[in-house]
Write an enzyme that holds these catalytic residues in place. Structure first.
Site, short mmCIF file in Angstrom:
data_model
loop_
_atom_site.label_atom_id
_atom_site.label_comp_id
_atom_site.label_asym_id
_atom_site.label_seq_id
_atom_site.Cartn_x
_atom_site.Cartn_y
_atom_site.Cartn_z
N TYR A 157 0.83 -1.20 0.00
CA TYR A 157 0.00 0.00 0.00
C TYR A 157 0.87 1.26 0.00
CZ TYR A 157 -3.54 3.40 1.37
OH TYR A 157 -4.37 4.48 1.41
N LYS A 161 1.07 4.17 -2.98
CA LYS A 161 0.71 5.57 -2.76
C LYS A 161 1.89 6.50 -3.00
CE LYS A 161 -3.63 5.08 -1.96
NZ LYS A 161 -4.63 5.67 -2.89
#
Length: 258
Positions: A157, A161
Site C-alpha cells: 500500500y 501511494k
C-alpha cells in the site's frame, strides 16, 4: 449567489463509499453535477440515494479502474452526461491485509498495484485527453500519509501511494501550460472501510489497539473525517487554487510535520 461549482461536472472514482462518497455529496451540495464511478453497484446506489435526496444530479457508472477498456468507456459515458468533465477526483483504491513485506503474495502485491497505481494512471490518461479538447480542467488524486512515511505490514500500500505522488507531479509538469492542473491529497488516518480492511488480519483487540495507536500518531490525537478530505479536494479543484499544480497536500492532523 451562485454555488461554488454551479455549471461544473465532477467525476469521482470510488464514489460508492468512504471518502469518494463524502466527496460526491460535498461537490453536489456546492452545485456540481456529479458522475460517480465504482465497481460496486450497491455502493453507487447508496450514493445516488443520498445525493438525489438532497436534490442533486448524480450519474452512476459501474467500472473497474484497473481495466483499460472499462476506464475508457466510463470516461466517455461521463463526458456524455454534460459534454465535459471540469474536475476529476481519482480516489478509487484498495489497501492490503496487515502482512510483512516478505510474506506478501505476488497476487496481493499485483492487485494493490493494478488498482492504486495503474488505475490512477488509466483514469488520468483518459481525463487529460478529454480536458485537452475542452481547454483545461482540474485533476486530484488520492495519495496517503504513507506516500512519505512508513508503517509496518503495509509495504504494498505504501509503495503504491508513493507512486501516485510520482504520477501526479510528473503529469502536472507535463500539462502545466495546457490549463490542466493535477494535484494530490495525502490523507492521514480516516475511519473508513479501507482502514477496517487494512486491520482485517488482526484480532479484534489488536485492531482496536492499532486504530487507537494510529490516532495517537497524529499530533491532533484523533483520526480525520472523510468530509475534511473532501473539502481539501474541493479547494484544489476550484478556481481558488488556479495557481496550484503538482502539489501533494497532506491532510493528516500534523503527522507530516513530525
Amino acid at each position: 449567489m451562485a454555488a461554488r461549482f454551479d455549471g461544473k461536472t465532477v467525476l469521482i472514482t470510488g464514489a460508492g463509499s468512504g471518502i469518494g462518497q463524502e466527496s460526491a455529496l460535498a461537490f453536489a451540495e456546492a452545485g456540481a453535477v456529479v458522475v460517480g464511478i465504482d465497481r460496486s453497484l450497491d455502493g453507487l446506489a447508496r450514493t445516488a440515494e443520498m445525493l438525489r435526496a438532497a436534490g442533486a444530479r448524480f450519474e452512476a457508472i459501474e467500472a473497474d479502474v484497473a481495466n483499460e477498456g472499462s476506464v475508457s468507456a466510463a470516461v466517455e459515458a461521463a463526458k456524455a452526461v454534460t459534454g465535459r468533465i471540469d474536475c476529476a477526483f481519482n480516489n478509487a483504491g484498495i489497501t492490503q491485509s496487515s502482512t510483512l513485506a516478505a510474506d506478501l503474495t505476488f497476487e496481493e502485491w499485483d492487485r494493490v498495484m493494478r488498482i492504486n497505481v495503474t488505475g490512477v494512471w488509466l483514469c488520468m490518461r483518459a481525463e487529460i485527453k478529454l480536458m485537452q479538447t475542452q481547454g483545461g480542467g482540474a485533476i486530484t488524486n488520492t495519495a496517503s500519509f504513507l506516500s512519505h512515511h512508513s508503517m509496518p505490514m503495509q509495504t504494498a500500500y505504501a509503495a503504491s501511494k508513493a507512486a501516485v505522488v510520482g504520477l501526479t507531479k510528473n503529469a502536472a509538469i507535463e500539462y502545466a501550460t495546457a490549463g490542466i492542473r493535477i494535484n494530490a491529497v495525502a490523507p492521514g488516518g480516516i475511519p473508513t472501510g479501507m482502514m477496517a480492511q487494512s486491520l482485517s488480519g488482526l484480532e479484534h483487540e489488536q485492531a482496536e489497539a492499532a486504530r487507537h495507536a494510529i490516532a495517537e500518531m497524529h499530533p491532533m490525537k484523533r483520526l480525520g473525517r472523510p468530509r475534511e478530505i473532501a473539502q481539501a479536494v474541493m479547494f484544489l479543484s476550484s478556481d481558488e487554487a488556479e495557481f496550484v499544480t503538482g502539489v501533494c497536500l497532506p491532510i493528516d492532523g500534523g503527522w507530516s510535520a513530525l
